[in-house]
Scaffold this motif. Structure first.
Motif, PDB file in Angstrom:
ATOM      1  N   GLY A  97       0.884  -1.251   0.028  1.00 51.36           N
ATOM      2  CA  GLY A  97       0.105  -0.089  -0.094  1.00 51.36           C
ATOM      3  C   GLY A  97       0.856   1.432  -0.017  1.00 51.36           C
ATOM      4  O   GLY A  97       2.123   1.198  -0.199  1.00 51.36           O
ATOM      5  N   TYR A  98       0.052   2.353   0.323  1.00 56.56           N
ATOM      6  CA  TYR A  98       1.075   3.559   0.275  1.00 56.56           C
ATOM      7  C   TYR A  98       0.227   4.494   1.081  1.00 56.56           C
ATOM      8  O   TYR A  98      -0.949   4.447   1.831  1.00 56.56           O
ATOM      9  CB  TYR A  98       0.953   4.278  -1.120  1.00 56.56           C
ATOM     10  CG  TYR A  98      -0.441   4.548  -1.844  1.00 56.56           C
ATOM     11  CD1 TYR A  98      -1.185   5.664  -1.702  1.00 56.56           C
ATOM     12  CD2 TYR A  98      -0.992   3.415  -2.433  1.00 56.56           C
ATOM     13  CE1 TYR A  98      -2.422   5.620  -2.177  1.00 56.56           C
ATOM     14  CE2 TYR A  98      -2.398   3.359  -3.281  1.00 56.56           C
ATOM     15  CZ  TYR A  98      -3.045   4.691  -2.819  1.00 56.56           C
ATOM     16  OH  TYR A  98      -4.354   4.949  -3.510  1.00 56.56           O
ATOM     17  N   CYS A  99       0.891   5.525   1.694  1.00 56.97           N
ATOM     18  CA  CYS A  99       0.451   6.431   2.506  1.00 56.97           C
ATOM     19  C   CYS A  99      -0.405   7.854   1.837  1.00 56.97           C
ATOM     20  O   CYS A  99       0.204   8.436   0.899  1.00 56.97           O
ATOM     21  CB  CYS A  99       1.393   7.109   3.716  1.00 56.97           C
ATOM     22  SG  CYS A  99       1.140   8.193   4.757  1.00 56.97           S
ATOM     23  N   THR A 100      -1.681   7.881   2.315  1.00 55.18           N
ATOM     24  CA  THR A 100      -2.371   8.834   1.599  1.00 55.18           C
ATOM     25  C   THR A 100      -2.358  10.429   2.410  1.00 55.18           C
ATOM     26  O   THR A 100      -1.933  10.099   3.662  1.00 55.18           O
ATOM     27  CB  THR A 100      -3.904   8.661   1.453  1.00 55.18           C
ATOM     28  OG1 THR A 100      -4.371   8.515   2.846  1.00 55.18           O
ATOM     29  CG2 THR A 100      -4.029   7.363   0.469  1.00 55.18           C
ATOM     30  N   LEU A 101      -3.012  11.318   1.962  1.00 52.85           N
ATOM     31  CA  LEU A 101      -2.954  12.821   2.391  1.00 52.85           C
ATOM     32  C   LEU A 101      -3.697  12.748   3.755  1.00 52.85           C
ATOM     33  O   LEU A 101      -3.643  13.179   4.817  1.00 52.85           O
ATOM     34  CB  LEU A 101      -3.350  13.859   1.317  1.00 52.85           C
ATOM     35  CG  LEU A 101      -3.527  15.179   2.098  1.00 52.85           C
ATOM     36  CD1 LEU A 101      -2.240  15.913   2.622  1.00 52.85           C
ATOM     37  CD2 LEU A 101      -4.178  16.092   1.203  1.00 52.85           C
ATOM     38  N   GLY A 102      -5.014  11.808   3.603  1.00 54.92           N
ATOM     39  CA  GLY A 102      -5.838  11.534   4.625  1.00 54.92           C
ATOM     40  C   GLY A 102      -5.331  11.038   5.654  1.00 54.92           C
ATOM     41  O   GLY A 102      -5.427  11.424   6.974  1.00 54.92           O
ATOM     42  N   LEU A 138      -9.645  13.580   0.543  1.00 53.93           N
ATOM     43  CA  LEU A 138      -9.657  13.087   1.838  1.00 53.93           C
ATOM     44  C   LEU A 138     -10.870  11.877   2.264  1.00 53.93           C
ATOM     45  O   LEU A 138     -11.700  11.968   1.406  1.00 53.93           O
ATOM     46  CB  LEU A 138     -10.002  13.848   2.982  1.00 53.93           C
ATOM     47  CG  LEU A 138      -9.041  15.365   2.985  1.00 53.93           C
ATOM     48  CD1 LEU A 138      -9.322  16.058   4.045  1.00 53.93           C
ATOM     49  CD2 LEU A 138      -7.465  14.724   3.104  1.00 53.93           C
ATOM     50  N   SER A 139     -10.464  10.979   2.863  1.00 52.49           N
ATOM     51  CA  SER A 139     -11.284   9.767   3.166  1.00 52.49           C
ATOM     52  C   SER A 139     -12.577  10.457   4.153  1.00 52.49           C
ATOM     53  O   SER A 139     -12.396  11.698   4.628  1.00 52.49           O
ATOM     54  CB  SER A 139     -10.705   8.695   3.692  1.00 52.49           C
ATOM     55  OG  SER A 139     -10.143   9.031   4.912  1.00 52.49           O
ATOM     56  N   GLY A 140     -13.397   9.698   4.372  1.00 53.33           N
ATOM     57  CA  GLY A 140     -14.595  10.259   5.261  1.00 53.33           C
ATOM     58  C   GLY A 140     -14.023  10.239   6.778  1.00 53.33           C
ATOM     59  O   GLY A 140     -14.313  11.447   7.425  1.00 53.33           O
ATOM     60  N   ALA A 141     -13.360   9.313   7.074  1.00 56.07           N
ATOM     61  CA  ALA A 141     -12.592   9.693   8.627  1.00 56.07           C
ATOM     62  C   ALA A 141     -11.639  11.098   8.329  1.00 56.07           C
ATOM     63  O   ALA A 141     -11.538  11.509   9.485  1.00 56.07           O
ATOM     64  CB  ALA A 141     -11.960   8.507   9.104  1.00 56.07           C
ATOM     65  N   ALA A 142     -10.894  11.149   7.334  1.00 51.70           N
ATOM     66  CA  ALA A 142     -10.018  12.182   7.502  1.00 51.70           C
ATOM     67  C   ALA A 142     -10.704  13.580   7.296  1.00 51.70           C
ATOM     68  O   ALA A 142     -10.444  14.364   8.020  1.00 51.70           O
ATOM     69  CB  ALA A 142      -9.003  12.035   6.259  1.00 51.70           C
ATOM     70  N   GLN A 143     -12.052  13.550   6.673  1.00 52.34           N
ATOM     71  CA  GLN A 143     -12.889  14.862   6.509  1.00 52.34           C
ATOM     72  C   GLN A 143     -13.400  15.056   8.005  1.00 52.34           C
ATOM     73  O   GLN A 143     -13.476  16.344   8.233  1.00 52.34           O
ATOM     74  CB  GLN A 143     -13.997  14.672   5.589  1.00 52.34           C
ATOM     75  CG  GLN A 143     -13.310  14.639   4.008  1.00 52.34           C
ATOM     76  CD  GLN A 143     -14.531  14.291   3.114  1.00 52.34           C
ATOM     77  OE1 GLN A 143     -15.571  13.849   3.371  1.00 52.34           O
ATOM     78  NE2 GLN A 143     -14.163  14.256   1.843  1.00 52.34           N
TER      79      GLN A 143
END
Length: 356
Positions: A97-102, A138-143
């Motif tokens: 995987g990889y690390c996203t901004l969120g 952003l993902s829902g949790a990140a938002q």
């Protein structure tokens, strides 16, 4: 045939005996809700029972939005508070995987960084850049975490009575973005119920009204005031500012500061600090006496070019370990000379790290 039930390997639910009988024990229940939110939920449930068949369509929609907003504002235990994270851009044998901004926004400790005066402007600028272009990524949790951090920023400004102009610009950009997403783009780019986003937009408008009515109370002091300082000390204070609007606002305090704030040497130095010489030559502003109007040139140049960013403390990135971390906490670096591997990360660079 797929197995759709609960995994038989799980430990099962935990139950506790109460006066009303056995009830399932939910972990993190004390952290997720407080007494006020529990009462609000009970009131919403009672209102739904009473007006199940007699409620108007508008009232039902308002209650639905209120319930969605309540569910959205519940605190979550999935947000980590870490001092450093590994920035991974591709899958390897060791890591998938990889690390996203969120994910980076969730895991790094931005909530505590707001309380640090050195990092406050840095976090505000990062939140503003995300509001302009990266909110839908952003993902829902990140938002959800994003708006929790935003609420803490607004509350801190209202309580400390500092930096209201920065937050006004932030809320203006965020409000404009949400209006475009809700009215013009549509629901397909937004994660979650549309009622939640409408409630968020209403909250932003409410914050803007509070900041527009915000007034710093006058403090009566029997000691030395700013006007009592010698002229050269007041002039030195003006030369410490790096923002033109701060100089203009300070110049409105007294007639002496107004005279000092109109000094063309001050504005020339400010233009030379933020902008290159080639940029200044392209937008020469001359006064009636054919002299360069440096104050007008400063406000003209900032419309075309970004100003030089200045922060007390920023995130650091280790080129050897590909780790993003706060400077005071450090990270377990394996390089022989770690100090040469560290580089400061501006808010825009932070966003660029997660563009693949």
């Amino acid at each position: 045939m797929p197995f759709l039930g609960q995994d038989w390997r799980s430990p099962g639910w935990s139950w506790v005996k109460t006066e009303d009988g056995w009830k399932r024990f939910e972990f993190f229940s004390h952290d997720l809700e407080d007494n006020s939110t529990e009462l609000e939920l009970k009131e919403l449930q009672d209102e739904n029972k009473e007006n199940l068949f007699t409620g108007d369509d508008c009232e039902a929609a308002a209650k639905k939005r209120k319930k969605d907003n309540f569910n959205n504002n519940a605190k979550s235990h999935f947000f980590y508070q870490e001092k450093w994270i590994y920035v991974q851009k591709e899958s390897t044998r060791e890591r998938h995987g990889y690390c996203t901004l969120g994910e980076a926004f969730n895991r790094l400790d931005f909530s505590s960084a707001i309380q640090d005066i050195r990092r406050f402007n840095y976090v505000v600028k990062l939140v503003q850049l995300i509001a302009k272009s990266q909110l839908t990524s952003l993902s829902g949790a990140a938002q959800k975490n994003y708006f929790n951090v935003l609420e803490k920023i607004v509350r801190k400004v209202l309580d400390d009575q500092q930096n209201p102009r920065l937050i006004k610009d932030l809320l203006h950009d965020l409000g404009s973005t949400l209006c475009i997403l809700i009215r013009e783009v549509g629901k397909s780019v937004l994660v979650g119920n549309i009622n939640i986003w409408i409630c968020r937009l209403e909250t932003i408008i409410n914050w803007q009204q509070q900041l527009s009515n915000f007034q710093i109370p006058k403090q009566v002091s029997n000691g030395i005031t700013l006007d009592d300082l010698p002229l050269h000390m007041q002039n030195n204070i003006l030369y410490k500012f790096s923002d033109g609007w701060d100089i203009v606002n300070l110049g409105q305090v007294t007639s002496t500061l107004h005279m000092l704030s109109e000094d063309w040497h001050l504005w020339k130095k400010l233009c030379q600090y933020h902008f290159a010489e080639k940029q200044s030559c392209r937008h020469l502003m001359l006064s009636e006496k054919e002299h360069v109007d440096w104050k007008l040139m400063y406000f003209t140049l900032q419309k075309y070019y970004p100003k030089k960013e200045q922060y007390g403390d920023t995130l650091q990135f280790c080129r050897h370990c590909s780790i993003l971390f706060w400077k005071d906490s450090g990270h377990p670096c394996t390089a022989n000379d770690p100090d040469n591997c560290f580089m400061p990360v501006s808010p825009q660079h932070f966003i660029d790290l997660f563009r693949f």
